[in-house]
Design a protein around this motif. Sequence first.
Motif, mmCIF file in Angstrom:
data_model
loop_
_atom_site.group_PDB
_atom_site.id
_atom_site.type_symbol
_atom_site.label_atom_id
_atom_site.label_comp_id
_atom_site.label_asym_id
_atom_site.label_seq_id
_atom_site.Cartn_x
_atom_site.Cartn_y
_atom_site.Cartn_z
ATOM 1 N N LEU A 294 -4.134 5.208 -7.190
ATOM 2 C CA LEU A 294 -2.952 5.731 -6.491
ATOM 3 C C LEU A 294 -2.735 7.200 -6.870
ATOM 4 O O LEU A 294 -3.086 7.626 -7.980
ATOM 5 N N LEU A 327 4.158 0.345 -5.953
ATOM 6 C CA LEU A 327 3.082 -0.032 -6.870
ATOM 7 C C LEU A 327 2.751 -1.513 -6.748
ATOM 8 O O LEU A 327 1.588 -1.905 -6.620
ATOM 9 N N SER A 330 0.982 -2.374 -3.464
ATOM 10 C CA SER A 330 -0.402 -1.916 -3.419
ATOM 11 C C SER A 330 -1.313 -2.825 -4.235
ATOM 12 O O SER A 330 -2.384 -3.230 -3.774
#
Length: 369
Positions: A294, A327, A330
Amino acid sequence: MTRELWSVDARDPRKVWDALRPALDGTGAAILPHPASPSGLPETVPANVAVVVETSGSTGRPKRVMLSAAALKASAAASDELLGGAGQWLLAVPAHYIAGINVLARSHFSETVPVMMPPHGFTAEAFVAAAAELSAERRFTSLVPVQLARLLESEDAVAALATFTRILVGGQSSPAALLAKARARGIAVSTTYGSSETSGGCIWDGTPLPTATMRLVDDRIELAGPMLAEGYLEDPRRSAFTFREHDGVRWYRTDDVGEIVDGVLRVRGRADDMIISGGVKVSLAEVENAVRALPGQSAAVVVAAPHPEWGEAPVVITTSAIDVDVLRQSVSAQLGAAAAPARVMLIDAIPLLSTGKPDRLALASVVLK
Protein backbone atom coordinates in the motif's frame (compact mmCIF):
# COMPACT_ATOMS: atom_id res chain seq x y z
CA MET A 1 42.51 -31.09 13.77
CA THR A 2 41.89 -27.40 14.28
CA ARG A 3 42.93 -24.02 12.91
CA GLU A 4 43.13 -20.57 14.47
CA LEU A 5 40.09 -18.29 14.48
CA TRP A 6 40.58 -14.55 14.15
CA SER A 7 38.02 -11.79 14.57
CA VAL A 8 38.28 -9.28 11.70
CA ASP A 9 36.97 -5.72 11.92
CA ALA A 10 34.18 -5.66 9.34
CA ARG A 11 33.88 -1.88 9.54
CA ASP A 12 36.70 -1.88 6.99
CA PRO A 13 35.67 -4.32 4.21
CA ARG A 14 39.22 -4.30 2.84
CA LYS A 15 40.42 -5.94 6.05
CA VAL A 16 37.83 -8.68 5.53
CA TRP A 17 38.92 -9.08 1.91
CA ASP A 18 42.58 -9.36 2.89
CA ALA A 19 41.86 -11.95 5.60
CA LEU A 20 39.24 -13.91 3.67
CA ARG A 21 41.48 -14.93 0.78
CA PRO A 22 44.05 -16.85 2.89
CA ALA A 23 41.19 -18.26 4.97
CA LEU A 24 39.64 -19.70 1.82
CA ASP A 25 42.84 -21.05 0.29
CA GLY A 26 43.96 -22.61 3.58
CA THR A 27 47.08 -20.55 4.15
CA GLY A 28 45.62 -18.37 6.91
CA ALA A 29 43.40 -18.50 9.96
CA ALA A 30 39.64 -18.90 9.83
CA ILE A 31 37.87 -15.57 10.28
CA LEU A 32 34.80 -14.15 11.95
CA PRO A 33 34.03 -10.75 10.36
CA HIS A 34 32.40 -8.52 12.97
CA PRO A 35 31.62 -4.79 13.32
CA ALA A 36 32.67 -4.86 16.98
CA SER A 37 34.75 -7.05 19.28
CA PRO A 38 32.81 -10.32 19.69
CA SER A 39 32.85 -11.89 23.13
CA GLY A 40 33.46 -15.50 24.05
CA LEU A 41 35.28 -16.36 20.84
CA PRO A 42 37.28 -19.62 20.97
CA GLU A 43 40.89 -19.58 19.80
CA THR A 44 40.38 -22.41 17.31
CA VAL A 45 37.74 -24.02 15.09
CA PRO A 46 37.63 -27.32 13.19
CA ALA A 47 40.26 -27.40 10.46
CA ASN A 48 37.74 -27.38 7.59
CA VAL A 49 36.03 -24.18 8.78
CA ALA A 50 37.11 -21.05 6.91
CA VAL A 51 34.52 -18.45 7.94
CA VAL A 52 32.25 -18.03 10.94
CA VAL A 53 29.21 -15.79 10.45
CA GLU A 54 27.45 -14.39 13.49
CA THR A 55 23.77 -13.91 12.84
CA SER A 56 21.12 -12.09 14.81
CA GLY A 57 17.71 -13.01 13.50
CA SER A 58 14.60 -10.97 14.04
CA THR A 59 13.88 -13.25 17.00
CA GLY A 60 15.97 -15.55 19.15
CA ARG A 61 19.56 -15.51 20.31
CA PRO A 62 22.54 -15.00 17.97
CA LYS A 63 24.12 -17.97 16.21
CA ARG A 64 27.65 -18.48 14.94
CA VAL A 65 27.50 -20.40 11.68
CA MET A 66 30.59 -22.33 10.57
CA LEU A 67 31.23 -22.35 6.80
CA SER A 68 33.91 -24.32 4.98
CA ALA A 69 35.80 -23.02 1.97
CA ALA A 70 34.23 -25.88 0.00
CA ALA A 71 30.72 -24.70 0.86
CA LEU A 72 31.43 -21.11 -0.16
CA LYS A 73 33.13 -22.31 -3.35
CA ALA A 74 30.15 -24.52 -4.19
CA SER A 75 27.82 -21.56 -3.70
CA ALA A 76 30.02 -19.34 -5.89
CA ALA A 77 30.29 -21.97 -8.64
CA ALA A 78 26.53 -22.56 -8.72
CA SER A 79 25.92 -18.80 -8.79
CA ASP A 80 28.33 -18.34 -11.70
CA GLU A 81 26.59 -21.14 -13.60
CA LEU A 82 23.20 -19.47 -13.20
CA LEU A 83 24.65 -16.05 -14.04
CA GLY A 84 26.26 -17.37 -17.21
CA GLY A 85 29.81 -16.89 -15.99
CA ALA A 86 31.93 -14.85 -13.64
CA GLY A 87 32.11 -11.08 -13.47
CA GLN A 88 33.11 -8.20 -11.24
CA TRP A 89 31.17 -7.57 -8.04
CA LEU A 90 30.26 -4.40 -6.17
CA LEU A 91 30.10 -4.83 -2.39
CA ALA A 92 27.16 -2.70 -1.23
CA VAL A 93 26.16 -4.59 1.95
CA PRO A 94 28.23 -4.92 5.15
CA ALA A 95 31.10 -7.39 4.96
CA HIS A 96 29.91 -9.34 8.02
CA TYR A 97 26.59 -10.23 6.34
CA ILE A 98 26.59 -13.53 4.49
CA ALA A 99 25.62 -11.61 1.33
CA GLY A 100 28.73 -9.45 1.76
CA ILE A 101 30.96 -12.44 2.42
CA ASN A 102 29.51 -14.07 -0.69
CA VAL A 103 30.40 -11.06 -2.83
CA LEU A 104 33.99 -11.27 -1.61
CA ALA A 105 34.15 -15.07 -1.88
CA ARG A 106 32.82 -15.04 -5.46
CA SER A 107 35.42 -12.43 -6.32
CA HIS A 108 38.19 -14.56 -4.80
CA PHE A 109 37.19 -17.75 -6.59
CA SER A 110 36.80 -15.95 -9.94
CA GLU A 111 40.11 -14.12 -9.41
CA THR A 112 38.53 -10.69 -9.79
CA VAL A 113 38.86 -7.62 -7.58
CA PRO A 114 35.60 -6.29 -6.11
CA VAL A 115 34.71 -2.63 -5.72
CA MET A 116 33.82 -1.97 -2.08
CA MET A 117 31.46 0.68 -0.76
CA PRO A 118 31.93 2.00 2.79
CA PRO A 119 29.89 -0.13 5.25
CA HIS A 120 27.96 2.84 6.66
CA GLY A 121 26.01 5.71 5.20
CA PHE A 122 24.62 4.00 2.10
CA THR A 123 23.42 6.65 -0.36
CA ALA A 124 22.44 6.71 -4.00
CA GLU A 125 25.34 9.07 -4.71
CA ALA A 126 27.86 6.71 -3.12
CA PHE A 127 26.43 3.76 -5.06
CA VAL A 128 26.67 5.63 -8.38
CA ALA A 129 30.29 6.57 -7.63
CA ALA A 130 31.20 3.00 -6.72
CA ALA A 131 29.47 1.57 -9.80
CA ALA A 132 31.57 3.91 -11.95
CA GLU A 133 34.72 2.18 -10.60
CA LEU A 134 33.70 -1.18 -12.06
CA SER A 135 35.84 -2.03 -15.05
CA ALA A 136 34.38 -5.34 -16.24
CA GLU A 137 31.60 -5.64 -18.80
CA ARG A 138 29.79 -8.24 -16.67
CA ARG A 139 28.98 -6.69 -13.33
CA PHE A 140 26.94 -7.81 -10.35
CA THR A 141 25.88 -6.68 -6.90
CA SER A 142 23.74 -7.80 -3.95
CA LEU A 143 21.27 -5.45 -2.28
CA VAL A 144 18.62 -5.59 0.41
CA PRO A 145 15.13 -4.30 -0.53
CA VAL A 146 15.46 -1.00 1.30
CA GLN A 147 18.65 -0.21 -0.65
CA LEU A 148 16.96 -0.98 -3.96
CA ALA A 149 13.99 1.20 -3.01
CA ARG A 150 16.30 4.09 -2.16
CA LEU A 151 18.21 3.75 -5.41
CA LEU A 152 15.03 3.73 -7.49
CA GLU A 153 14.29 7.25 -6.19
CA SER A 154 17.38 8.61 -7.99
CA GLU A 155 17.55 8.84 -11.79
CA ASP A 156 21.35 8.67 -11.69
CA ALA A 157 21.16 5.51 -9.58
CA VAL A 158 18.56 3.97 -11.91
CA ALA A 159 20.92 4.56 -14.81
CA ALA A 160 23.75 2.93 -12.85
CA LEU A 161 21.57 -0.05 -11.88
CA ALA A 162 20.67 -0.64 -15.51
CA THR A 163 24.35 -1.27 -16.33
CA PHE A 164 24.49 -4.36 -14.07
CA THR A 165 24.21 -7.79 -15.64
CA ARG A 166 22.26 -9.02 -12.61
CA ILE A 167 21.33 -7.60 -9.22
CA LEU A 168 20.53 -10.03 -6.39
CA VAL A 169 17.98 -8.83 -3.85
CA GLY A 170 17.65 -10.71 -0.58
CA GLY A 171 18.05 -10.59 3.17
CA GLN A 172 14.30 -10.21 3.67
CA SER A 173 11.08 -10.39 1.71
CA SER A 174 11.03 -8.12 -1.36
CA PRO A 175 7.71 -6.36 -2.06
CA ALA A 176 6.32 -7.37 -5.45
CA ALA A 177 5.67 -3.72 -6.31
CA LEU A 178 9.33 -2.87 -5.71
CA LEU A 179 10.55 -5.64 -8.00
CA ALA A 180 8.02 -4.69 -10.68
CA LYS A 181 9.15 -1.06 -10.51
CA ALA A 182 12.79 -2.07 -10.94
CA ARG A 183 12.08 -4.38 -13.86
CA ALA A 184 9.94 -1.73 -15.54
CA ARG A 185 13.03 0.53 -15.51
CA GLY A 186 15.09 -2.11 -17.32
CA ILE A 187 16.92 -3.37 -14.22
CA ALA A 188 17.74 -7.09 -14.08
CA VAL A 189 16.85 -8.17 -10.54
CA SER A 190 16.56 -11.64 -9.02
CA THR A 191 15.27 -12.43 -5.56
CA THR A 192 17.32 -14.77 -3.41
CA TYR A 193 16.31 -16.95 -0.49
CA GLY A 194 18.69 -18.64 1.90
CA SER A 195 20.68 -17.89 5.01
CA SER A 196 24.14 -18.09 6.52
CA GLU A 197 23.47 -21.81 6.99
CA THR A 198 23.26 -22.22 3.19
CA SER A 199 26.19 -19.91 2.34
CA GLY A 200 23.65 -17.26 1.41
CA GLY A 201 20.89 -17.40 -1.15
CA CYS A 202 20.57 -20.84 -2.75
CA ILE A 203 17.05 -20.30 -4.12
CA TRP A 204 16.85 -17.67 -6.86
CA ASP A 205 13.49 -16.43 -8.07
CA GLY A 206 11.91 -19.40 -6.34
CA THR A 207 14.07 -22.11 -7.93
CA PRO A 208 17.19 -23.80 -6.50
CA LEU A 209 20.72 -23.15 -7.71
CA PRO A 210 22.00 -25.98 -9.93
CA THR A 211 23.49 -27.98 -7.03
CA ALA A 212 20.85 -27.11 -4.40
CA THR A 213 17.69 -29.01 -3.51
CA MET A 214 14.55 -27.98 -1.66
CA ARG A 215 11.62 -29.80 -0.10
CA LEU A 216 8.79 -29.25 2.37
CA VAL A 217 8.35 -31.28 5.55
CA ASP A 218 5.07 -30.44 7.27
CA ASP A 219 5.13 -27.14 5.32
CA ARG A 220 8.58 -26.34 6.76
CA ILE A 221 11.19 -25.47 4.11
CA GLU A 222 14.28 -27.69 4.07
CA LEU A 223 17.34 -27.13 1.87
CA ALA A 224 20.23 -29.35 0.81
CA GLY A 225 23.38 -29.07 -1.26
CA PRO A 226 27.17 -28.72 -1.03
CA MET A 227 26.80 -25.13 0.18
CA LEU A 228 25.43 -26.14 3.61
CA ALA A 229 27.27 -25.00 6.74
CA GLU A 230 29.18 -27.35 9.02
CA GLY A 231 26.93 -26.37 11.93
CA TYR A 232 27.01 -23.89 14.79
CA LEU A 233 30.17 -22.97 16.66
CA GLU A 234 30.25 -24.57 20.11
CA ASP A 235 26.56 -25.53 19.86
CA PRO A 236 26.29 -29.22 18.92
CA ARG A 237 22.74 -29.51 20.22
CA ARG A 238 21.43 -26.78 17.94
CA SER A 239 23.53 -28.18 15.06
CA ALA A 240 22.00 -31.64 15.47
CA PHE A 241 18.47 -30.22 15.60
CA THR A 242 18.88 -27.98 12.55
CA PHE A 243 21.01 -30.15 10.23
CA ARG A 244 19.53 -33.62 9.72
CA GLU A 245 20.40 -36.51 7.43
CA HIS A 246 17.72 -38.46 5.57
CA ASP A 247 18.42 -41.24 3.06
CA GLY A 248 22.03 -40.15 2.84
CA VAL A 249 21.20 -36.48 2.20
CA ARG A 250 22.01 -33.80 4.74
CA TRP A 251 19.22 -31.20 5.07
CA TYR A 252 19.04 -27.79 6.69
CA ARG A 253 15.69 -27.26 8.41
CA THR A 254 14.76 -23.58 8.08
CA ASP A 255 12.49 -21.56 10.34
CA ASP A 256 10.19 -20.80 7.40
CA VAL A 257 7.05 -22.33 5.95
CA GLY A 258 6.17 -22.25 2.30
CA GLU A 259 4.66 -23.98 -0.68
CA ILE A 260 6.10 -25.33 -3.93
CA VAL A 261 3.99 -24.89 -7.06
CA ASP A 262 5.31 -26.14 -10.41
CA GLY A 263 8.81 -26.29 -8.95
CA VAL A 264 8.75 -22.71 -7.67
CA LEU A 265 9.04 -21.98 -3.95
CA ARG A 266 6.86 -19.37 -2.32
CA VAL A 267 7.92 -18.49 1.20
CA ARG A 268 4.88 -17.81 3.37
CA GLY A 269 6.79 -16.64 6.42
CA ARG A 270 8.41 -17.86 9.59
CA ALA A 271 6.92 -20.91 11.25
CA ASP A 272 6.61 -18.96 14.50
CA ASP A 273 4.85 -16.13 12.63
CA MET A 274 1.83 -18.29 11.91
CA ILE A 275 -1.10 -17.46 14.17
CA ILE A 276 -4.61 -18.84 14.59
CA SER A 277 -7.11 -16.00 14.25
CA GLY A 278 -10.74 -16.99 14.67
CA GLY A 279 -9.83 -20.60 14.02
CA VAL A 280 -8.05 -19.74 10.74
CA LYS A 281 -4.30 -20.04 10.20
CA VAL A 282 -2.85 -16.65 9.22
CA SER A 283 0.70 -15.85 8.09
CA LEU A 284 1.90 -12.55 9.53
CA ALA A 285 4.47 -12.34 6.73
CA GLU A 286 1.72 -12.50 4.09
CA VAL A 287 -0.22 -9.80 5.92
CA GLU A 288 2.92 -7.68 6.12
CA ASN A 289 3.58 -8.07 2.40
CA ALA A 290 0.01 -6.99 1.64
CA VAL A 291 0.32 -3.95 3.91
CA ARG A 292 3.71 -2.95 2.50
CA ALA A 293 2.26 -2.92 -1.01
CA LEU A 294 0.00 0.00 0.00
CA PRO A 295 1.20 3.58 -0.65
CA GLY A 296 3.53 4.87 2.07
CA GLN A 297 3.66 1.56 3.94
CA SER A 298 6.85 -0.01 2.55
CA ALA A 299 8.45 -0.10 6.02
CA ALA A 300 5.38 -1.21 7.99
CA VAL A 301 5.73 -4.22 10.32
CA VAL A 302 3.01 -6.66 11.33
CA VAL A 303 3.05 -8.48 14.67
CA ALA A 304 0.51 -10.54 16.58
CA ALA A 305 -1.49 -9.37 19.57
CA PRO A 306 -4.18 -10.96 21.76
CA HIS A 307 -7.75 -10.31 20.61
CA PRO A 308 -10.85 -10.77 22.79
CA GLU A 309 -12.91 -12.33 19.99
CA TRP A 310 -10.42 -13.86 17.53
CA GLY A 311 -7.84 -15.09 20.06
CA GLU A 312 -5.00 -13.47 18.13
CA ALA A 313 -4.99 -10.87 15.38
CA PRO A 314 -2.43 -8.99 13.28
CA VAL A 315 -1.47 -5.47 14.32
CA VAL A 316 0.23 -3.03 11.96
CA ILE A 317 3.03 -0.84 13.29
CA THR A 318 3.97 1.98 10.95
CA THR A 319 5.53 5.43 10.77
CA SER A 320 3.02 6.59 8.14
CA ALA A 321 -0.64 7.09 9.00
CA ILE A 322 -3.24 5.01 7.17
CA ASP A 323 -7.00 4.62 7.57
CA VAL A 324 -7.59 1.35 9.39
CA ASP A 325 -10.82 0.60 7.46
CA VAL A 326 -9.06 1.01 4.12
CA LEU A 327 -6.25 -1.20 5.41
CA ARG A 328 -8.60 -3.92 6.63
CA GLN A 329 -10.56 -3.96 3.36
CA SER A 330 -7.40 -4.24 1.28
CA VAL A 331 -5.92 -7.10 3.33
CA SER A 332 -9.26 -8.93 3.62
CA ALA A 333 -9.73 -8.83 -0.16
CA GLN A 334 -6.37 -10.55 -0.65
CA LEU A 335 -6.08 -12.89 2.34
CA GLY A 336 -9.51 -13.26 3.91
CA ALA A 337 -11.28 -11.70 6.89
CA ALA A 338 -9.17 -13.50 9.50
CA ALA A 339 -6.05 -11.75 8.18
CA ALA A 340 -7.45 -8.23 8.51
CA PRO A 341 -5.37 -6.20 11.01
CA ALA A 342 -7.19 -5.41 14.24
CA ARG A 343 -5.57 -2.00 14.61
CA VAL A 344 -2.78 0.31 13.51
CA MET A 345 -0.10 1.72 15.80
CA LEU A 346 1.72 4.86 14.65
CA ILE A 347 5.27 5.31 15.99
CA ASP A 348 8.10 7.72 15.23
CA ALA A 349 10.62 5.13 14.04
CA ILE A 350 10.80 1.35 13.54
CA PRO A 351 13.46 -0.10 15.89
CA LEU A 352 16.08 -2.05 13.95
CA LEU A 353 18.59 -4.77 14.71
CA SER A 354 22.24 -4.40 13.73
CA THR A 355 21.39 -6.28 10.52
CA GLY A 356 18.96 -3.55 9.51
CA LYS A 357 15.94 -5.80 9.99
CA PRO A 358 13.01 -4.75 12.21
CA ASP A 359 13.41 -5.65 15.88
CA ARG A 360 10.23 -7.71 16.14
CA LEU A 361 10.69 -8.57 19.79
CA ALA A 362 10.83 -4.87 20.66
CA LEU A 363 7.79 -4.17 18.48
CA ALA A 364 5.82 -7.01 20.03
CA SER A 365 6.48 -5.57 23.47
CA VAL A 366 5.21 -2.19 22.25
CA VAL A 367 1.94 -3.78 21.13
CA LEU A 368 1.45 -5.49 24.50
CA LYS A 369 1.92 -2.32 26.56
